[in-house]
Design a protein around this motif. Structure first.
Motif, PDB file in Angstrom:
ATOM      1  N   VAL A   1       0.870  -1.180   0.000  1.00  0.00           N
ATOM      2  CA  VAL A   1       0.000   0.000   0.000  1.00  0.00           C
ATOM      3  C   VAL A   1       0.900   1.222   0.000  1.00  0.00           C
ATOM      4  O   VAL A   1       1.657   1.449   0.946  1.00  0.00           O
ATOM      5  CB  VAL A   1      -0.941   0.019   1.212  1.00  0.00           C
ATOM      6  CG1 VAL A   1      -1.831   1.272   1.170  1.00  0.00           C
ATOM      7  CG2 VAL A   1      -1.790  -1.240   1.259  1.00  0.00           C
ATOM      8  N   MET A   2       0.820   2.000  -1.075  1.00  0.00           N
ATOM      9  CA  MET A   2       1.707   3.129  -1.261  1.00  0.00           C
ATOM     10  C   MET A   2       0.985   4.447  -0.986  1.00  0.00           C
ATOM     11  O   MET A   2      -0.219   4.577  -1.251  1.00  0.00           O
ATOM     12  CB  MET A   2       2.239   3.164  -2.695  1.00  0.00           C
ATOM     13  CG  MET A   2       2.863   1.873  -3.180  1.00  0.00           C
ATOM     14  SD  MET A   2       4.352   1.416  -2.272  1.00  0.00           S
ATOM     15  CE  MET A   2       5.422   2.796  -2.673  1.00  0.00           C
ATOM     16  N   LEU A   3       1.733   5.398  -0.487  1.00  0.00           N
ATOM     17  CA  LEU A   3       1.263   6.780  -0.400  1.00  0.00           C
ATOM     18  C   LEU A   3       1.980   7.571  -1.484  1.00  0.00           C
ATOM     19  O   LEU A   3       3.212   7.566  -1.558  1.00  0.00           O
ATOM     20  CB  LEU A   3       1.587   7.374   0.972  1.00  0.00           C
ATOM     21  CG  LEU A   3       1.307   8.877   1.131  1.00  0.00           C
ATOM     22  CD1 LEU A   3      -0.189   9.160   1.043  1.00  0.00           C
ATOM     23  CD2 LEU A   3       1.889   9.400   2.439  1.00  0.00           C
ATOM     24  N   PHE A   4       1.205   8.206  -2.351  1.00  0.00           N
ATOM     25  CA  PHE A   4       1.750   9.133  -3.344  1.00  0.00           C
ATOM     26  C   PHE A   4       1.375  10.544  -2.903  1.00  0.00           C
ATOM     27  O   PHE A   4       0.188  10.857  -2.747  1.00  0.00           O
ATOM     28  CB  PHE A   4       1.164   8.885  -4.739  1.00  0.00           C
ATOM     29  CG  PHE A   4       1.620   7.621  -5.407  1.00  0.00           C
ATOM     30  CD1 PHE A   4       2.613   6.824  -4.849  1.00  0.00           C
ATOM     31  CD2 PHE A   4       1.060   7.230  -6.617  1.00  0.00           C
ATOM     32  CE1 PHE A   4       3.039   5.658  -5.482  1.00  0.00           C
ATOM     33  CE2 PHE A   4       1.478   6.075  -7.262  1.00  0.00           C
ATOM     34  CZ  PHE A   4       2.473   5.285  -6.696  1.00  0.00           C
ATOM     35  N   VAL A   5       2.367  11.384  -2.692  1.00  0.00           N
ATOM     36  CA  VAL A   5       2.127  12.784  -2.359  1.00  0.00           C
ATOM     37  C   VAL A   5       2.584  13.631  -3.538  1.00  0.00           C
ATOM     38  O   VAL A   5       3.769  13.639  -3.889  1.00  0.00           O
ATOM     39  CB  VAL A   5       2.885  13.202  -1.081  1.00  0.00           C
ATOM     40  CG1 VAL A   5       2.698  14.695  -0.817  1.00  0.00           C
ATOM     41  CG2 VAL A   5       2.398  12.387   0.115  1.00  0.00           C
ATOM     42  N   VAL A   6       1.649  14.327  -4.159  1.00  0.00           N
ATOM     43  CA  VAL A   6       1.932  15.121  -5.359  1.00  0.00           C
ATOM     44  C   VAL A   6       2.100  16.585  -4.970  1.00  0.00           C
ATOM     45  O   VAL A   6       1.196  17.198  -4.401  1.00  0.00           O
ATOM     46  CB  VAL A   6       0.799  14.983  -6.392  1.00  0.00           C
ATOM     47  CG1 VAL A   6       1.124  15.808  -7.627  1.00  0.00           C
ATOM     48  CG2 VAL A   6       0.591  13.521  -6.758  1.00  0.00           C
TER      49      VAL A   6
END
Length: 339
Positions: free
Chosen positions: A132-137
């Motif tokens: 489970v990844m967190l992508f912060v843009v």
């Protein structure tokens, strides 16, 4: 009499700024992932997973799915908050409680991002079999930072702050080197997506090692038994070799060997092929060198079983805000400081 639009209390439906940021972030994420990967929306309803990324690879003139997936929570910020923090060495948290050696440290630039504790607690409950990844843009720079939440919780957050579940939010530290759209990021996602296949393979390796330990009375066999390996019993040896060949057939078919994200796997595959070719020789020759064959089998399955240990102790530590991760990051060694 018509109401004046200027004096009317009613308002047209409005689009919040957050919705625009969310749409922009999805567009940026799609632009930095390989174009042949498929991104599935997974947020209706939203219980913590926004996207599911399905990994494909090129085959001839088309692309085929690998059956590998990454689950993603996507967030966006107008401008990322970047700070430099001190990272101290700690013992392997799989074996030891969290204890920082304050006598030495490295400086690490990180993105600080607050996340709801309920989401982290949900991810913790999922375990580690899927990534489970967190992508912060960062919308200001169009940069997408990534963090594996499973590993962050188990290898960093829970050991260093066991009471995090009592907080409303937790501030995460994402190394600024964790960027999508560059080779390091693509290799990281390739390895994260293969996690389910790797973990199931590790289970098979341990089962096979246990069975072979009994057949060949290997040193790894810890169960007390009156049976000892008889190097003179050629019939029993031939039967045991048949089991080994069956095991090799099973593990050679696993879809874990030929990918560049973890070179160890290719090296291990070469050792499997070497043993298969050795066992395919004339049976009379094999029976004349039983002890060497036994040692080759024992060495290979010891190596296979040890891959799980390497994965747990080192691979899952990578891309985290930890001392060992910085040492493994490649390139020039990071500067180290001491009291």
């Amino acid at each position: 009499m018509e109401h004046s639009a200027k004096n009317c209390s009613a308002r047209r439906k409005r689009r919040p700024r957050q919705h625009i940021m969310e749409e922009q972030s999805r567009q940026i994420v799609r632009s930095v992932l390989p174009s042949h990967w498929v991104i599935h929306d997974f947020d209706k309803p939203d219980y913590g997973i926004d996207l599911v990324v399905e990994v494909f690879e090129k085959v001839d003139d088309s692309f085929e799915t690998l059956g590998e997936y990454i689950y993603v929570q996507a967030k966006s910020v107008a401008k990322a908050k970047i700070e430099t923090i001190k990272i101290y060495p700690v013992e392997n948290v799989s074996r030891q409680p969290w204890h920082e050696d304050k006598g030495r440290w490295m400086d690490l630039e990180v993105v600080k991002f607050p996340l709801d504790t309920d989401l982290l607690y949900t991810v913790q409950a999922l375990g580690t079999s899927i990534s489970v990844m967190l992508f912060v843009v960062d919308l200001a720079t169009r940069t997408t930072y990534y963090l594996c939440l499973n590993d962050y919780i188990e290898k960093y957050l829970l050991p260093s702050n066991p009471a995090f579940v009592d907080q409303e939010t937790v501030t995460l530290y994402i190394p600024t080197s964790n960027i999508l759209g560059i080779e390091r990021g693509e290799l990281a996602l390739a390895l994260y997506s293969k996690r389910g296949k790797l973990l199931s393979s590790f289970s098979k390796f341990h089962f096979q090692r246990n069975e072979l330990g009994y057949l060949f009375a290997m040193s790894c066999w810890s169960v007390t038994s009156s049976t000892e390996f008889d190097a003179t019993d050629e019939a029993a040896f031939a039967g045991s070799i048949s089991v080994v060949q069956t095991f090799i057939d099973q593990i050679e078919r696993l879809d874990i060997w030929d990918f560049s994200a973890w070179p160890l796997m290719r090296a291990t595959k070469a050792q499997i092929v070497e043993l298969r070719e050795l066992l395919g020789r004339d049976p009379k020759w094999l029976s004349a060198d039983i002890i060497r064959i036994k040692l080759s089998i024992e060495n290979l399955w010891h190596r296979l079983a040890n891959i799980n240990n390497i994965f747990e102790e080192l691979v899952r530590e990578d891309h985290l805000p930890k001392y060992v991760s910085l040492l493994m990051s490649g390139g020039a060694p990071p500067e180290q400081f001491a009291q």
